[in-house]
Design a protein around this motif. Structure first.
Motif, mmCIF file in Angstrom:
data_model
loop_
_atom_site.group_PDB
_atom_site.id
_atom_site.type_symbol
_atom_site.label_atom_id
_atom_site.label_comp_id
_atom_site.label_asym_id
_atom_site.label_seq_id
_atom_site.Cartn_x
_atom_site.Cartn_y
_atom_site.Cartn_z
ATOM 1 N N PRO A 114 45.579 -80.899 -115.777
ATOM 2 C CA PRO A 114 44.360 -80.385 -116.544
ATOM 3 C C PRO A 114 44.201 -78.759 -116.212
ATOM 4 C CG PRO A 114 43.869 -82.134 -115.340
ATOM 5 C CD PRO A 114 45.181 -82.088 -114.884
ATOM 6 N N TYR A 115 44.704 -78.286 -115.090
ATOM 7 C CA TYR A 115 44.593 -76.744 -115.061
ATOM 8 C C TYR A 115 45.394 -75.832 -115.808
ATOM 9 C CZ TYR A 115 46.298 -72.271 -113.280
ATOM 10 O OH TYR A 115 46.802 -70.923 -113.236
ATOM 11 N N SER A 116 46.741 -76.461 -115.986
ATOM 12 C CA SER A 116 47.861 -75.728 -116.859
ATOM 13 C C SER A 116 47.334 -76.171 -118.419
ATOM 14 C CB SER A 116 49.023 -76.246 -116.402
ATOM 15 O OG SER A 116 49.427 -77.573 -116.719
ATOM 16 N N GLU A 139 36.651 -80.885 -115.771
ATOM 17 C CA GLU A 139 35.800 -80.147 -116.783
ATOM 18 C C GLU A 139 35.372 -78.731 -116.113
ATOM 19 O OE1 GLU A 139 31.118 -81.090 -118.588
ATOM 20 O OE2 GLU A 139 32.584 -82.610 -117.783
ATOM 21 N N PRO A 140 35.475 -78.440 -114.935
ATOM 22 C CA PRO A 140 35.138 -76.656 -114.678
ATOM 23 C C PRO A 140 36.255 -75.908 -115.192
ATOM 24 C CG PRO A 140 34.424 -78.407 -112.906
ATOM 25 C CD PRO A 140 35.142 -79.041 -113.690
ATOM 26 N N PHE A 141 37.329 -76.603 -115.150
ATOM 27 C CA PHE A 141 38.397 -75.910 -115.694
ATOM 28 C C PHE A 141 38.310 -75.569 -117.219
ATOM 29 C CE2 PHE A 141 39.498 -77.354 -111.651
ATOM 30 C CZ PHE A 141 40.552 -76.529 -111.125
ATOM 31 N N GLN A 177 35.465 -75.525 -118.965
ATOM 32 C CA GLN A 177 34.208 -74.483 -118.876
ATOM 33 C C GLN A 177 34.738 -73.012 -118.749
ATOM 34 O OE1 GLN A 177 31.269 -75.244 -120.382
ATOM 35 N NE2 GLN A 177 32.004 -77.451 -120.801
ATOM 36 N N THR A 178 35.389 -72.940 -117.550
ATOM 37 C CA THR A 178 35.862 -71.441 -117.280
ATOM 38 C C THR A 178 36.966 -70.970 -118.265
ATOM 39 O OG1 THR A 178 34.952 -71.830 -115.112
ATOM 40 C CG2 THR A 178 36.353 -69.913 -115.437
ATOM 41 N N ASN A 179 38.112 -71.839 -118.208
ATOM 42 C CA ASN A 179 39.258 -71.233 -118.706
ATOM 43 C C ASN A 179 39.295 -71.114 -120.167
ATOM 44 O OD1 ASN A 179 39.859 -71.210 -116.071
ATOM 45 N ND2 ASN A 179 41.588 -72.597 -116.027
ATOM 46 N N VAL A 180 38.658 -72.100 -120.758
ATOM 47 C CA VAL A 180 38.727 -72.373 -122.172
ATOM 48 C C VAL A 180 37.281 -71.705 -122.768
ATOM 49 C CG1 VAL A 180 38.854 -73.899 -124.356
ATOM 50 C CG2 VAL A 180 40.119 -74.297 -122.021
#
Length: 355
Positions: free
Chosen positions: A161-163, A97-99, A101-104
């Motif tokens: 999830p990161y990519s 989830e933090p990915f 929130q920040t990346n998207v």
């Protein structure tokens, strides 16, 4: 030129800022660094350059649209360079989830603020405004030996999830250009390495674990292949794309240095054997330990950076041998920097495997 850099206290962002402020004859008038100072954001990465009168730091998140709008207007920003991202694959597997929130969500709000700012600019400044989004080759998925390298036309096929979060942000940037006309640029880079790299990543982790007498954990057989790009070469490429790249285009940036992870670790051990020998003369390679592979671990990344070479004349200056030696030398000379991070800003129980 007034620039807003997001995530400038991180690894790549801080190297970019250092390079820009040190550049002779730079058109830079003001550089604003917006950083949330999460675990990987370290103000010490900019110790020295932060005294430059052109530099201004703002503490905050790219998800804070009101703050971004204020910074864009107050500092009369001509270009936004978005380095801000959650970027560690293992962390994304543990907690996606933090990915998102920040990346998207963060990239979406940054785009919203940039679009409003751009629309309000006078025509003379609107024409020169740019939004450059820094992304990764991991959005393209994985390759097997013998596959051609990723090009800018390779379809996205993210496997972590990161990519996936970075691929989503790339799509948003593209959509804001095609829907609203926002003058955007995207760069997709291969694995970076060099000074100020956060100690959870493969190369600094292996250097520091070796020096501390700890195991050097390598996922699986260690034959996962990455294209390694020296961070200062990457920073120079981003600056070139910002100034001369065609809006709406994507540019792949690679180091032309495909290496299996196990070769990276052995090369680090050989350099340390020569530069900082262990007592008794034993090799650091004796500390190498193979551990269970990461879930869904991509086997190979490789970047075809012919487009940026052909259109903009860029190519990396460092070979892997020269870049890795510079990196090892930097960590040997800056052990206090790394020690402070691992002691104060990072849960040491998580400082395990990387790559």
């Amino acid at each position: 030129m007034n620039i807003l850099v997001t995530g400038g206290c991180g690894f790549i962002g801080s190297n970019f800022i250092r390079q820009r402020l040190a550049e002779a004859g730079s058109p830079l008038r003001r550089l604003v660094n917006l950083d949330a100072l999460t675990y990987a954001g370290n103000p010490a990465n900019l110790s020295g350059p932060d005294a430059d009168p052109r530099y201004h730091f703002a503490h905050g998140s790219i998800a804070d649209e009101k703050l971004i709008s204020h910074l864009l207007e107050e500092h009369e920003v001509d270009a936004v360079i978005n380095f801000a991202a959650e970027s560690h694959v293992d962390r994304s597997i543990d907690s996606p989830e933090p990915f998102i929130q920040t990346n998207v969500v963060g990239t979406l709000r940054l785009l919203n603020a940039a679009r409003r700012h751009w629309n309000a600019l006078p025509a003379s400044r609107r024409a020169g405004f740019r939004f450059l989004h820094v992304s990764t080759d991991e959005v393209y998925g994985t390759l097997v030996p013998g596959d051609p390298a990723f090009t800018e036309e390779t379809p996205c096929a993210p496997n972590s999830p990161y990519s996936a979060s970075k691929a989503a942000s790339d799509h948003l940037v593209r959509a804001y250009h095609h829907t609203y006309g926002l003058p955007v640029l995207t760069t997709n880079c291969s694995n970076n390495y060099g000074p100020y790299h956060f100690p959870e990543k493969l190369i600094p982790l292996m250097i520091l674990n070796a020096l501390d007498g700890k195991p050097l954990p390598v996922y699986g057989d260690g034959m996962q292949i990455r294209d390694w790009l020296y961070v200062e070469d990457h920073a120079a490429a981003i600056w070139l794309v910002l100034q001369k790249g065609r809006t709406g285009e994507t540019y792949n940036i690679g180091g032309l240095n495909e290496q299996p992870n196990i070769n990276i670790v052995k090369s680090i051990c050989a350099l340390l054997d020569r530069k900082c020998p262990r007592p008794g003369g034993k090799s650091y390679a004796e500390q190498i330990t193979h551990v269970a592979d990461r879930p869904g671990h991509d086997r190979r990344y490789a970047i075809d950076c012919e487009k940026i070479r052909r259109e903009l004349g860029w190519q990396p200056r460092e070979t892997f041998a020269t870049g890795l030696e510079k990196t090892v030398d930097w960590y040997l000379a800056n052990r206090a920097w790394a020690g402070e991070i691992t002691a104060k800003k990072y849960n040491r129980q998580r400082l395990g495997v990387a790559g």
